[in-house]
Design a protein around this motif. Structure first.
Motif, PDB file in Angstrom:
ATOM      1  N   THR A 176      -9.598  -0.356   0.065  1.00 46.80           N
ATOM      2  CA  THR A 176      -8.308  -1.029   0.102  1.00 46.80           C
ATOM      3  C   THR A 176      -8.020  -1.564   1.507  1.00 46.80           C
ATOM      4  O   THR A 176      -7.485  -2.664   1.663  1.00 46.80           O
ATOM      5  N   MET A 187      -5.250 -15.386   4.561  1.00 42.79           N
ATOM      6  CA  MET A 187      -3.923 -15.936   4.820  1.00 42.79           C
ATOM      7  C   MET A 187      -3.981 -16.928   5.988  1.00 42.79           C
ATOM      8  O   MET A 187      -3.325 -17.961   5.956  1.00 42.79           O
TER       9      MET A 187
ATOM     10  N   TYR B  12       6.726  -8.596   3.696  1.00 39.74           N
ATOM     11  CA  TYR B  12       5.676  -7.934   4.475  1.00 39.74           C
ATOM     12  C   TYR B  12       6.156  -6.576   4.974  1.00 39.74           C
ATOM     13  O   TYR B  12       5.377  -5.634   5.080  1.00 39.74           O
ATOM     14  N   PHE B  15       5.756  -4.396   2.115  1.00 43.28           N
ATOM     15  CA  PHE B  15       4.320  -4.091   1.992  1.00 43.28           C
ATOM     16  C   PHE B  15       3.947  -2.941   2.925  1.00 43.28           C
ATOM     17  O   PHE B  15       3.328  -1.958   2.506  1.00 43.28           O
ATOM     18  N   LEU B  19       2.853   0.741   1.682  1.00 40.61           N
ATOM     19  CA  LEU B  19       1.506   1.163   2.080  1.00 40.61           C
ATOM     20  C   LEU B  19       1.555   2.544   2.724  1.00 40.61           C
ATOM     21  O   LEU B  19       0.767   3.442   2.389  1.00 40.61           O
ATOM     22  N   PHE B  42      -0.272   3.064  -2.874  1.00 38.63           N
ATOM     23  CA  PHE B  42      -0.974   2.479  -1.737  1.00 38.63           C
ATOM     24  C   PHE B  42      -1.627   1.157  -2.129  1.00 38.63           C
ATOM     25  O   PHE B  42      -1.532   0.148  -1.423  1.00 38.63           O
ATOM     26  N   GLN B  43      -2.267   1.147  -3.311  1.00 42.90           N
ATOM     27  CA  GLN B  43      -2.936  -0.081  -3.732  1.00 42.90           C
ATOM     28  C   GLN B  43      -1.949  -1.159  -4.142  1.00 42.90           C
ATOM     29  O   GLN B  43      -2.173  -2.338  -3.895  1.00 42.90           O
ATOM     30  N   VAL B  46      -0.902  -3.583  -1.518  1.00 41.76           N
ATOM     31  CA  VAL B  46      -1.804  -4.706  -1.235  1.00 41.76           C
ATOM     32  C   VAL B  46      -1.575  -5.835  -2.235  1.00 41.76           C
ATOM     33  O   VAL B  46      -1.629  -7.012  -1.881  1.00 41.76           O
ATOM     34  N   MET B  49       1.181  -7.866  -1.004  1.00 40.98           N
ATOM     35  CA  MET B  49       0.808  -8.719   0.121  1.00 40.98           C
ATOM     36  C   MET B  49       0.134  -9.997  -0.367  1.00 40.98           C
ATOM     37  O   MET B  49       0.463 -11.095   0.079  1.00 40.98           O
ATOM     38  N   TYR B  50      -0.806  -9.840  -1.299  1.00 38.61           N
ATOM     39  CA  TYR B  50      -1.519 -11.030  -1.780  1.00 38.61           C
ATOM     40  C   TYR B  50      -0.570 -11.989  -2.510  1.00 38.61           C
ATOM     41  O   TYR B  50      -0.652 -13.194  -2.347  1.00 38.61           O
ATOM     42  N   MET B  53       1.646 -13.926  -0.063  1.00 39.71           N
ATOM     43  CA  MET B  53       1.074 -14.972   0.789  1.00 39.71           C
ATOM     44  C   MET B  53       0.794 -16.257   0.037  1.00 39.71           C
ATOM     45  O   MET B  53       0.715 -17.315   0.641  1.00 39.71           O
TER      46      MET B  53
END
Lengths: 498, 119
Positions: A176, A187, B12, B15, B19, B42-43, B46, B49-50, B53
């Motif tokens: 991860t 990004m 963010y 995020f 996390l 935790f995953q 992410v 985040m993706y 963006m």
């Protein structure tokens, strides 16, 4: 298009497609035969690719005909050719030898599933090596990890389960972290292709996300590669796994993560980030040295054969990282050569352990007394591979340690201290290998085994183990092929950068 | 201005917080199921985040429509990537849970310290 052009794709696709088919081969001998045939075929593909690379022909393959950077590319250069040889060679040799040992440890009804997971692990590992695309590396990494969790959990002892749980947690965190890093780079650059990424990082105006990404990727992969002090999952996982799985994974799994680490830090990040080289060296070198010393010291006092060799594996990862942290052609080629040679030595050692385990259920050193009179060939092969691990002249291990020492001397004024550390840790290796030899050859057998007749391991297991031991000597005397690959790998990694 | 800039990175911040929360749970909990829950949290961070963006303000799904010019599209690639990562996360979770079931069968407990004591 001739077949050669498709080999990079076939390298991944063949074991991946074979894996679900193996499940259907219910008679267990058939499942084994099928899996072994596929693994040998992968090895043949890897050899062909390596020969092509040696002839100066690096392969690139655009999946589905979409050109890079839009499509997914697979690429095979010298470093990946070397890794492919290690991965497919270890997988094929362990399968070829492993039937008696696997029959002993895995229930017949589960064997087709076990072989299927084996092929998945192998295709994941080769996928990581051939992929030239950051996200595909992640996916293949997870394929190989999930499959190897299953393989390790197949161990006969219940302690395999907590061991594999720990590995699952740490492996997932590592993957991860890598994913976060790749996301941050995507990004900022808008690309996932490694070569394209490298080209575009230079144009990024705000470099901070890239720096964060470099940190995430390096730590995540260091977790997967069992770099000290992120190695805590290794000893239990290697000890509790079925013996053949240990032989396979110890030879290649952590090294593949290290391969990605080297590839990312050298090919993608190094050129464009100011002082990245120094940062990487300052990060990697202390960890490598600590790993070498601490893990060797732990191995010196370890009483269980498999745990001892697992600790030694952590030290060897330290050597490979140390070579990489010199950031020189000499250091990197020493690293690459050690990747190959350590796989040979440790693979051989764990195969010999599997031979011993065929007769000795309890692998604590105190239980192994007198094994040399019962299993002389196994013990002979063990000693040869052990000498190679130490780095005695005439064995493969010597070549890479010699290169590493040369690279350390060239690396600067502190080179002598590093040589001292390498020599010290080699002496420690002498100590822990000697402890095993002492147990095998000089210790009196315990009462239970006192009257046991000469009972070697099954021929199939023994022949492959002996072959690996002979290869350890062969590559010690004629190291041209791996060295040539290692040298050209190093110059590709540092191409025009120093 | 400063505050607005900070708020602009709201996703963010979330995020980073998710996390850390997930990672903390993985490290601090001794119950194996809770560890896996932490891993999932935790995953998921992410995933956020993706997804964040790729969002372009005013952007829609990348479908070319007749007669519409100057259409702004959100970047579809991170969504595809994270779809794959979600699948990977789910399979990891499933495998983790399967291992916990086996641990429970063999040890009769899913507390880490009790497992360590049992061996």
């Amino acid at each position: 298009m001739d077949l050669l052009a498709h080999l990079p794709a076939l390298q991944v696709v063949v074991p991946l497609l074979a894996a679900p088919l193996i499940v259907m081969l219910q008679p267990r001998g058939l499942a084994w035969a099928g899996a072994t045939a596929v693994a040998l075929m992968s090895f043949a593909i890897a050899v062909t690719l390596a020969l092509a690379v040696l002839n100066g022909h690096t392969s690139e393959y655009a999946m589905g005909g979409w050109p890079a950077p839009f499509g997914i590319t697979l690429a095979v250069d010298a470093l990946s050719a070397l890794m492919l040889l290690v991965v497919t060679g270890a997988g094929a040799a362990a399968l070829l030898a492993g039937k008696p040992s696997i029959d002993q440890q895995i229930e017949p009804s589960r064997q087709p599933l076990f072989y299927s997971a084996w092929l998945l692990a192998m295709s994941g590992l080769v996928g990581i090596v051939v992929a030239a695309d950051a996200f595909n590396i992640f996916v293949f990494m997870e394929i190989s990890s999930l499959a190897s969790y299953i393989l390790i959990a197949g161990g006969p002892d219940r302690r395999a389960l907590p061991a594999v749980f720990k590995y699952l947690i740490m492996g997932t965190i590592g993957a991860t972290f890598y994913l976060i890093g790749v996301g941050l780079i995507y990004m900022m650059t808008g690309t996932l292709n490694l070569a394209d990424m490298e080209a575009r990082i230079g144009d990024v105006s705000d470099i901070n996300p890239i720096l964060v990404a470099a940190g995430f990727i390096t730590i995540g992969l260091a977790l997967k590669a069992a770099v000290f002090p992120l190695h805590v999952w290794v000893p239990n996982a290697y000890t509790q796994a079925p013996h053949m799985v240990t032989a396979f994974l110890a030879a290649c799994a952590t090294k593949v993560a290290l391969y990605v680490l080297i590839r990312f830090d050298y090919m993608v990040l190094q050129a464009e980030l100011v002082d990245h080289v120094i940062q990487f060296a300052l990060f990697a070198m202390p960890l490598a040295i600590l790993g070498i010393l601490v893990a060797s010291a732990v191995a010196m006092f370890e009483g269980h054969l498999k745990r001892l060799l697992a600790s030694s594996s952590i030290a060897q990862i330290g050597y490979i990282l140390l070579g990489a942290s010199f950031v020189s052609v000499a250091g990197l080629s020493a690293s690459a050569a050690h990747l190959f040679n350590h796989a040979l030595a440790k693979g051989g050692l764990f195969l010999a352990v599997a031979c011993l385990a065929y007769q000795y259920r309890d692998l604590r050193l105190s239980q192994l007394g007198g094994a040399s009179t019962r299993m002389p060939w196994t013990c002979g092969a063990f000693v040869v591979c052990g000498l190679s691990l130490i780095g005695v002249p005439g064995t493969a291990g010597f070549i890479s340690k010699w290169l590493l020492i040369n690279a350390a001397l060239q690396s600067g004024p502190w080179g002598w201290a590093l040589v001292g550390i390498i020599l010290l840790s080699s002496l420690m290796a002498v100590v822990y290998i000697w402890r095993i030899v002492e147990a095998l050859y000089f210790q009196a057998p315990i009462a239970e085994h006192a009257e046991a007749p000469l009972t070697e391991a099954p021929l199939q297991l023994l022949l492959v183990t002996a072959a690996i031991a002979i290869l350890n000597i062969y590559f010690g005397l004629f190291p041209q092929v791996p060295l040539e690959l290692a040298n050209s790998a190093a110059s590709v990694l540092l191409e025009g950068r120093l | 201005m400063k505050l607005l800039e900070l708020l602009g990175y709201f996703n963010y911040w979330v995020f980073a917080i998710i996390l850390t929360v997930g990672l903390y749970a993985v490290i601090s909990k001794t119950n194996l199921i809770k560890k896996l829950i932490g891993l999932s949290i935790f995953q998921s961070a992410v995933f956020l985040m993706y997804i964040t963006m790729d969002k372009v303000e005013g952007g829609t799904a990348p479908v070319i429509q007749e007669g519409v010019k100057d259409q702004i599209f959100s970047n579809p690639l991170p969504q595809v990537l994270i779809l794959t990562a979600i699948v990977v996360g789910v399979s990891t979770l499933a495998l983790g849970l399967a291992i916990v079931v086996r641990i429970n069968e063999c040890y009769g407990t899913i507390e880490e310290d009790e497992i360590l004591d049992a061996d």
